[in-house]
Design a protein around this motif. Structure first.
Motif, PDB file in Angstrom:
ATOM      1  N   GLY A 141     -30.876  37.215 -25.751  1.00 44.29           N
ATOM      2  CA  GLY A 141     -31.771  36.059 -25.783  1.00 44.29           C
ATOM      3  C   GLY A 141     -31.685  35.207 -24.529  1.00 44.29           C
ATOM      4  N   GLN A 142     -32.824  35.130 -23.803  1.00 40.96           N
ATOM      5  CA  GLN A 142     -32.881  34.253 -22.637  1.00 40.96           C
ATOM      6  C   GLN A 142     -33.076  32.812 -23.093  1.00 40.96           C
ATOM      7  N   GLY A 143     -32.743  31.884 -22.234  1.00 39.82           N
ATOM      8  CA  GLY A 143     -32.971  30.492 -22.567  1.00 39.82           C
ATOM      9  C   GLY A 143     -32.584  29.634 -21.396  1.00 39.82           C
ATOM     10  N   PRO A 144     -32.663  28.301 -21.567  1.00 41.30           N
ATOM     11  CA  PRO A 144     -32.295  27.419 -20.455  1.00 41.30           C
ATOM     12  C   PRO A 144     -30.807  27.533 -20.113  1.00 41.30           C
ATOM     13  N   ASN A 190     -28.627  38.697 -21.273  1.00 47.00           N
ATOM     14  CA  ASN A 190     -29.495  37.803 -22.019  1.00 47.00           C
ATOM     15  C   ASN A 190     -30.847  38.418 -22.328  1.00 47.00           C
ATOM     16  N   PHE A 191     -31.187  39.527 -21.670  1.00 45.69           N
ATOM     17  CA  PHE A 191     -32.385  40.242 -22.123  1.00 45.69           C
ATOM     18  C   PHE A 191     -32.150  40.797 -23.518  1.00 45.69           C
ATOM     19  N   VAL A 209     -27.936  37.518 -16.539  1.00 44.27           N
ATOM     20  CA  VAL A 209     -29.380  37.712 -16.712  1.00 44.27           C
ATOM     21  C   VAL A 209     -29.645  38.914 -17.619  1.00 44.27           C
TER      22      VAL A 209
END
Lengths: 297, 244
Positions: free
Chosen positions: B133-136, B129-130, B126
């Motif tokens: 890049g966050q994503g599905p 990914n900040f 988590v």
């Protein structure tokens, strides 16, 4: 450009989360090319208002090959469809599969753009605020870890400089660089674990875990947040009704269907346009306002 | 004294509540979501459904950490390990895909228990990914890294003793990580699971997987023992008693 200068950034995290969740989820579910075109154009418009054009073009260099890869590989894996274009190794490459690949490529790029906007707007502070009530301990752990990352960066440089002063691994060889990085990393782990105990002692001394403690945050719920949530939910209802009642139904297999263009489907498209272009519209409105006020000075 | 007893009683009640919630999620909620999802999407767009199920399967660990008995020291050490694994991506960013997140998650799992290992991996996903890049794909990374930490915790007795086992585990976790992530890349393209596409994804990902394996083995062999010693020392110093 500073992210804090964006109007959408000043909204309440709850409204933003609902907005982004519905935008991304609806885009993920779409097959209809009209809806996907709306999603990708609005996503690009929003990204352009948030970042400068140079970063956008630089990312485009990665995204276009990715898009082409998805669009081209779909016909290789999927032989559905009734209009063969040509035969490859005895398998038909169909028009439907090619177009479906293009459609999926647009969908994935749209989701990537919207996720990018999400990452810029809903930063870790907002995320922790949103989930702080549901998962108080873990969000504290997350926010501590976030604080540790820059602290470690600084400490890493300090240790690395000190090691270089000793004369360790000062050469330019690749192997030495890795060994140096590992050595400094190991020092950093020792330092950080030791100082973590200090942190926890300080936390205990300040009364962490006792009842009645409150947390500071800087978010306030205004009327416009309520307005954002209301508009988002209303448009969601319209779009999901459209999906549920097959008003905007579109199929590639076995044969491409006509795009619906009656009054009901146009209403759904309109609702989706309002939903997706809202942030870009707000940003542009703010920009024009700013320019206007600057000119008046 | 009275207060102590009351506190312990409420703790026990809490633990019972947690296990009930865990069972409800595993036995009722996940099958219901799958059932409704398959009815709703009938045969297409399973990618989103999979992401939701994957996210739901992380929830029991999160709940048991939230409601369980956890000292401040444990929380801070968890934060440090997460921050180290995120930061490790910077230190070694000169080599693509060469990152110590898996290794640090495994080490946390071995020396701090499976639950901490799971949380270290999942939260590192988590958090990093900040930045990246966050994503599905975030839930999949959470589950993949979390599981490597959890299994490391379960196998900790062997992984502590034998370096060979550690290296083998590093290799296997690299393969499993990229296989879980390939499920996502295969499904993400047209929403259904196409086995041919999955195989193609795995084959095209072999260089990346090889880098994962090599980096996991290198990091584990170099870091596991020293970092383990440091963790044991801190555990002793901070008086963290594990109850497994």
């Amino acid at each position: 450009m500073n992210d804090k200068m964006k109007i959408f950034n000043t909204y309440h995290p709850l409204g933003l989360f609902i907005y982004f969740a519905s935008a991304i989820v609806i885009t993920m579910f779409m097959i209809n090319p009209v809806m996907l075109t709306i999603a990708i154009i609005s996503g690009i418009a929003f990204v352009l208002t948030l970042t400068d054009i140079r970063t956008f073009l630089k990312n485009l260099a990665y995204e276009i090959p990715f898009f082409i890869l998805i669009a081209l590989t779909n016909p290789l894996f999927s032989h559905n469809g009734v209009t063969p274009l040509f035969f490859l190794n005895g398998n038909a490459v169909t028009l439907e599969a090619v177009l479906y690949g293009l459609d999926m490529g647009i969908m994935i790029l749209g989701v990537i753009y919207w996720c990018k906007c999400y990452s810029i707007i809903v930063d870790s502070e907002k995320f922790i605020y949103l989930f702080g009530k549901a998962i108080p301990k873990l969000s504290l752990v997350l926010s501590m870890a976030l604080k540790f990352v820059p602290v470690f960066k600084r400490q890493y440089r300090k240790i690395s400089d000190a090691q270089k002063c000793f004369g360790y691994y000062a050469t330019d060889s690749y192997f030495d660089k890795i060994r140096n990085a590992l050595r400094v990393f190991s020092c950093l782990i020792t330092w950080s674990l030791e100082s973590s105990i200090d942190t926890s002692v300080a936390m205990k001394a300040k009364g962490y875990g006792l009842k009645g403690r409150t947390h500071f945050h800087n978010f306030r719920f205004h009327i416009r947040d309520l307005f954002l949530i209301a508009v988002t939910l209303f448009m969601d209802i319209v779009v999901f009704t459209g999906i549920g009642t097959d008003i905007i139904d579109f199929r590639f297999y076995p044969k491409i269907t006509q795009i619906n263009l009656n009054a009901e489907s146009i209403a759904v498209y309109g609702a989706f346009i309002i939903l997706m272009f809202m942030p870009a519209f707000l940003e542009i409105k703010e920009k024009i306002k700013w320019k206007y006020y600057v000119e008046r000075i | 004294m009275d207060y102590q007893r009351k506190y312990e009683k409420s703790e026990n009640k809490n633990i019972k509540k947690i296990s009930i919630i865990k069972y409800i999620i595993c036995v009722i909620i996940i099958p219901t979501v799958i059932f409704i999802g398959t009815k709703l999407f009938d045969g297409k767009k399973y990618a989103f459904l999979t992401a939701v199920v994957v996210l739901l399967s992380c929830v029991p660990f999160i709940i048991s950490f939230e409601k369980g008995k956890n000292s401040t020291e444990k929380m801070v050490i968890l934060a440090v390990m997460i921050a180290l694994s995120v930061f490790g991506r910077y230190c070694f960013s000169m080599i693509p895909h060469f990152k110590p997140i898996t290794a640090i998650t495994v080490i946390t799992g071995i020396y701090m228990g499976g639950e901490m290992g799971f949380l270290c991996g999942a939260l590192a996903a988590v958090l990093s990914n900040f930045i990246f890049g966050q994503g599905p794909w975030t839930p999949f990374q959470m589950l993949a890294w979390g599981m490597t930490g959890l299994i490391a915790g379960l196998l900790s007795r062997y992984l502590k003793k034998y370096m060979v086992a550690l290296a083998a585990y590093g290799a296997v976790s690299g393969i499993i990580y990229s296989m879980i992530m390939d499920i996502w890349s295969a499904m993400w393209q047209d929403g259904v699971f196409n086995i041919k596409r999955y195989v193609a994804c795995i084959i095209s990902g072999i260089p990346t997987t090889a880098t994962y394996i090599v980096s996991n083995i290198i990091f584990l062999l170099i870091l596991a023992r020293p970092v383990g010693r440091k963790l044991e020392r801190v555990k002793l110093k901070a008086d963290i008693i594990e109850k497994d």
